[in-house]
Design a protein around this motif. Structure first.
Motif, PDB file in Angstrom:
ATOM      1  N   ASN A 185       0.858  -1.186   0.000  1.00 12.85           N
ATOM      2  CA  ASN A 185       0.000   0.000   0.000  1.00 12.85           C
ATOM      3  C   ASN A 185       0.897   1.241   0.000  1.00 12.85           C
ATOM      4  O   ASN A 185       2.126   1.144  -0.089  1.00 12.85           O
ATOM      5  CB  ASN A 185      -0.950  -0.015   1.209  1.00 12.85           C
ATOM      6  CG  ASN A 185      -0.192   0.014   2.544  1.00 12.85           C
ATOM      7  OD1 ASN A 185       1.007   0.272   2.598  1.00 12.85           O
ATOM      8  ND2 ASN A 185      -0.899  -0.265   3.626  1.00 12.85           N
ATOM      9  N   GLY A 186       0.302   2.414   0.089  1.00 13.16           N
ATOM     10  CA  GLY A 186       1.078   3.645   0.003  1.00 13.16           C
ATOM     11  C   GLY A 186       2.146   3.772   1.068  1.00 13.16           C
ATOM     12  O   GLY A 186       3.292   4.136   0.786  1.00 13.16           O
ATOM     13  N   GLU A 187       1.784   3.455   2.302  1.00  9.38           N
ATOM     14  CA  GLU A 187       2.736   3.575   3.411  1.00  9.38           C
ATOM     15  C   GLU A 187       3.911   2.619   3.240  1.00  9.38           C
ATOM     16  O   GLU A 187       5.076   2.998   3.420  1.00  9.38           O
ATOM     17  CB  GLU A 187       2.012   3.299   4.733  1.00  9.38           C
ATOM     18  CG  GLU A 187       2.893   3.465   5.959  1.00  9.38           C
ATOM     19  CD  GLU A 187       2.152   3.178   7.256  1.00  9.38           C
ATOM     20  OE1 GLU A 187       2.793   3.278   8.326  1.00  9.38           O
ATOM     21  OE2 GLU A 187       0.950   2.852   7.200  1.00  9.38           O
ATOM     22  N   LYS A 188       3.617   1.377   2.873  1.00 11.44           N
ATOM     23  CA  LYS A 188       4.678   0.381   2.675  1.00 11.44           C
ATOM     24  C   LYS A 188       5.528   0.721   1.451  1.00 11.44           C
ATOM     25  O   LYS A 188       6.750   0.519   1.452  1.00 11.44           O
ATOM     26  CB  LYS A 188       4.055  -1.008   2.510  1.00 11.44           C
ATOM     27  CG  LYS A 188       3.332  -1.534   3.733  1.00 11.44           C
ATOM     28  CD  LYS A 188       4.306  -1.918   4.837  1.00 11.44           C
ATOM     29  CE  LYS A 188       3.585  -2.606   5.983  1.00 11.44           C
ATOM     30  NZ  LYS A 188       4.511  -2.975   7.090  1.00 11.44           N
ATOM     31  N   ALA A 189       4.892   1.248   0.406  1.00 10.09           N
ATOM     32  CA  ALA A 189       5.628   1.627  -0.802  1.00 10.09           C
ATOM     33  C   ALA A 189       6.628   2.732  -0.502  1.00 10.09           C
ATOM     34  O   ALA A 189       7.756   2.728  -1.005  1.00 10.09           O
ATOM     35  CB  ALA A 189       4.656   2.070  -1.895  1.00 10.09           C
ATOM     36  N   LEU A 190       6.218   3.690   0.340  1.00 10.97           N
ATOM     37  CA  LEU A 190       7.132   4.770   0.721  1.00 10.97           C
ATOM     38  C   LEU A 190       8.315   4.213   1.499  1.00 10.97           C
ATOM     39  O   LEU A 190       9.459   4.658   1.313  1.00 10.97           O
ATOM     40  CB  LEU A 190       6.389   5.826   1.550  1.00 10.97           C
ATOM     41  CG  LEU A 190       7.217   7.051   1.966  1.00 10.97           C
ATOM     42  CD1 LEU A 190       7.727   7.797   0.738  1.00 10.97           C
ATOM     43  CD2 LEU A 190       6.410   7.983   2.862  1.00 10.97           C
ATOM     44  N   MET A 191       8.065   3.233   2.361  1.00 11.65           N
ATOM     45  CA  MET A 191       9.170   2.582   3.086  1.00 11.65           C
ATOM     46  C   MET A 191      10.152   1.971   2.092  1.00 11.65           C
ATOM     47  O   MET A 191      11.370   2.112   2.238  1.00 11.65           O
ATOM     48  CB  MET A 191       8.622   1.483   4.008  1.00 11.65           C
ATOM     49  CG  MET A 191       7.795   1.963   5.176  1.00 11.65           C
ATOM     50  SD  MET A 191       7.229   0.548   6.185  1.00 11.65           S
ATOM     51  CE  MET A 191       6.113   1.379   7.323  1.00 11.65           C
ATOM     52  N   TYR A 192       9.615   1.296   1.080  1.00 13.22           N
ATOM     53  CA  TYR A 192      10.460   0.595   0.106  1.00 13.22           C
ATOM     54  C   TYR A 192      11.348   1.566  -0.666  1.00 13.22           C
ATOM     55  O   TYR A 192      12.547   1.320  -0.835  1.00 13.22           O
ATOM     56  CB  TYR A 192       9.573  -0.201  -0.852  1.00 13.22           C
ATOM     57  CG  TYR A 192      10.352  -0.959  -1.898  1.00 13.22           C
ATOM     58  CD1 TYR A 192      11.023  -2.131  -1.583  1.00 13.22           C
ATOM     59  CD2 TYR A 192      10.420  -0.494  -3.213  1.00 13.22           C
ATOM     60  CE1 TYR A 192      11.748  -2.827  -2.532  1.00 13.22           C
ATOM     61  CE2 TYR A 192      11.143  -1.183  -4.173  1.00 13.22           C
ATOM     62  CZ  TYR A 192      11.807  -2.348  -3.833  1.00 13.22           C
ATOM     63  OH  TYR A 192      12.534  -3.026  -4.781  1.00 13.22           O
ATOM     64  N   VAL A 193      10.785   2.672  -1.140  1.00 10.61           N
ATOM     65  CA  VAL A 193      11.573   3.590  -1.974  1.00 10.61           C
ATOM     66  C   VAL A 193      12.472   4.509  -1.148  1.00 10.61           C
ATOM     67  O   VAL A 193      13.365   5.156  -1.695  1.00 10.61           O
ATOM     68  CB  VAL A 193      10.658   4.453  -2.877  1.00 10.61           C
ATOM     69  CG1 VAL A 193       9.851   3.572  -3.820  1.00 10.61           C
ATOM     70  CG2 VAL A 193       9.737   5.359  -2.067  1.00 10.61           C
ATOM     71  N   ARG A 194      12.276   4.562   0.175  1.00  9.56           N
ATOM     72  CA  ARG A 194      13.105   5.427   1.021  1.00  9.56           C
ATOM     73  C   ARG A 194      14.269   4.693   1.674  1.00  9.56           C
ATOM     74  O   ARG A 194      15.262   5.314   2.069  1.00  9.56           O
ATOM     75  CB  ARG A 194      12.251   6.066   2.131  1.00  9.56           C
ATOM     76  CG  ARG A 194      11.276   7.116   1.666  1.00  9.56           C
ATOM     77  CD  ARG A 194      10.710   7.891   2.839  1.00  9.56           C
ATOM     78  NE  ARG A 194      11.683   8.817   3.403  1.00  9.56           N
ATOM     79  CZ  ARG A 194      11.485   9.545   4.501  1.00  9.56           C
ATOM     80  NH1 ARG A 194      10.359   9.428   5.173  1.00  9.56           N
ATOM     81  NH2 ARG A 194      12.398  10.359   4.937  1.00  9.56           N
ATOM     82  N   PHE A 195      14.161   3.382   1.792  1.00  6.80           N
ATOM     83  CA  PHE A 195      15.170   2.629   2.545  1.00  6.80           C
ATOM     84  C   PHE A 195      16.550   2.741   1.897  1.00  6.80           C
ATOM     85  O   PHE A 195      16.726   2.498   0.705  1.00  6.80           O
ATOM     86  CB  PHE A 195      14.765   1.156   2.627  1.00  6.80           C
ATOM     87  CG  PHE A 195      15.716   0.323   3.438  1.00  6.80           C
ATOM     88  CD1 PHE A 195      15.716   0.388   4.818  1.00  6.80           C
ATOM     89  CD2 PHE A 195      16.630  -0.524   2.814  1.00  6.80           C
ATOM     90  CE1 PHE A 195      16.595  -0.373   5.579  1.00  6.80           C
ATOM     91  CE2 PHE A 195      17.514  -1.290   3.564  1.00  6.80           C
ATOM     92  CZ  PHE A 195      17.498  -1.209   4.944  1.00  6.80           C
ATOM     93  N   ARG A 196      17.556   3.093   2.696  1.00  8.58           N
ATOM     94  CA  ARG A 196      18.937   3.152   2.192  1.00  8.58           C
ATOM     95  C   ARG A 196      19.945   2.810   3.296  1.00  8.58           C
ATOM     96  O   ARG A 196      21.121   3.151   3.201  1.00  8.58           O
ATOM     97  CB  ARG A 196      19.243   4.535   1.611  1.00  8.58           C
ATOM     98  CG  ARG A 196      19.091   5.691   2.592  1.00  8.58           C
ATOM     99  CD  ARG A 196      19.642   6.968   1.988  1.00  8.58           C
ATOM    100  NE  ARG A 196      19.526   8.101   2.890  1.00  8.58           N
ATOM    101  CZ  ARG A 196      20.202   9.238   2.751  1.00  8.58           C
ATOM    102  NH1 ARG A 196      21.067   9.370   1.773  1.00  8.58           N
ATOM    103  NH2 ARG A 196      20.031  10.222   3.605  1.00  8.58           N
TER     104      ARG A 196
END
Length: 301
Positions: A185-196
């Protein structure tokens, strides 16, 4: 005229009216998208003519803005280069920590700081100087807008490469994802693209952003998502800023429908992380390799 012919003509007229009405409705919705800043504002980027015989360059900007009018850095900088002739898309990631000069400022900075100091105009000019190409268009979205957009289209299916766990000291960033194929979902997708927060750092994050964007484009263009995309259009005005004209967005959407996912090329500007004399970590570009990428993928023949 036969009765059957009249019926066919009537149906055709109704279809034409419906199509025109739908396009008109979409145009109205797109016209309400948050426009660029006022003409007398430092953050103003005027609309431009779009030459459909040449490559179309659009800077996609993700900002870490948490409230309106906050000076913010560009957390994500993606150049979307569309070739209308060959029906190909090239997505180039520019690391936020790229070591560069900001036009009008003395010394070297990180690319992300361009948006903080001079908004979209300075960021575009800085990227143009790095790549030595013209970038007429931009689309800017903040974190909240990203989450809402993904939720509105029903989420995105992605294969998460590894377990991702991170929490910032302040507690404002919390990332917890499990490895494996899953629907985000949106919240999980943001986690995925922000993780570094692993050994690959920002480069790994950019690769995930490219992978996610390809999946987003592919899944958004499926027939079952057309109604959801209409909802996205309605909400665009709340959290997206762009200098693209409504008719340009519509035409780009039609062009996207003719591009196969295998014709989407993704890459990151080649370079390496290191510490500069000021004690800060930067991403230093291999200028010769950057030039090769620009000549091969971004410049018109």
């Amino acid at each position: 005229m036969k009765k059957s012919s009249k019926i066919i003509i009537t149906i055709l007229i109704i279809l034409i009216v419906l199509i025109v009405s739908f396009v008109g409705y979409i145009y109205y919705i797109l016209s309400s998208v948050n426009p660029p800043a006022e003409e007398d504002s430092e953050n103003y980027v005027p609309p431009k003519e779009m030459d459909w015989s040449k490559k179309i360059n659009i800077l996609l900007i993700g900002i870490d803005q948490r409230y309106e009018d906050e000076n913010s850095r560009s957390d994500t900088n993606l150049l979307l280069s569309i070739d209308p002739n060959d029906k190909k898309i090239t997505i180039v990631s520019l690391p936020r920590d790229t070591f560069c000069e900001l036009p009008g400022y003395v010394g070297y900075q990180k690319l992300a700081h361009a948006h903080y100091y001079g908004g979209v105009p300075l960021l575009i000019k800085t990227v143009e100087n790095i790549l030595e190409i013209e970038i007429p268009f931009y689309v800017e979205v903040n974190f909240e807008g990203f989450v809402k957009m993904i939720d509105l289209i029903g989420g995105v299916t992605i294969d998460v490469e590894k377990d991702m766990n991170y929490e910032s000291r302040s507690g404002d960033v919390k990332i917890h994802l499990k490895k494996g194929l899953q629907h985000l979902n949106g919240e999980k997708a943001l986690m995925y693209v922000r993780f570094r927060m692993d050994e690959t750092g920002d480069v790994g994050r950019m690769e995930r952003q490219q992978k996610f964007l390809k999946a987003l484009i592919e899944q958004s263009l499926k027939i079952e998502n057309t109604i959801r995309l209409q909802k996205v259009l309605i909400e665009l005005k709340n959290w997206v800023k762009t200098n693209l004209e409504p008719w340009q967005i519509i035409k780009l959407g039609l062009l996207f429908n003719n591009i196969d996912n295998c014709e989407i090329i993704t890459m990151t500007l080649p370079g390496y992380p290191d510490i500069y004399s000021d004690g800060l970590s930067y991403y230093f570009l291999y200028n010769d390799k950057v030039e090769e990428i620009v000549n091969t993928y971004l410049k018109d023949e």
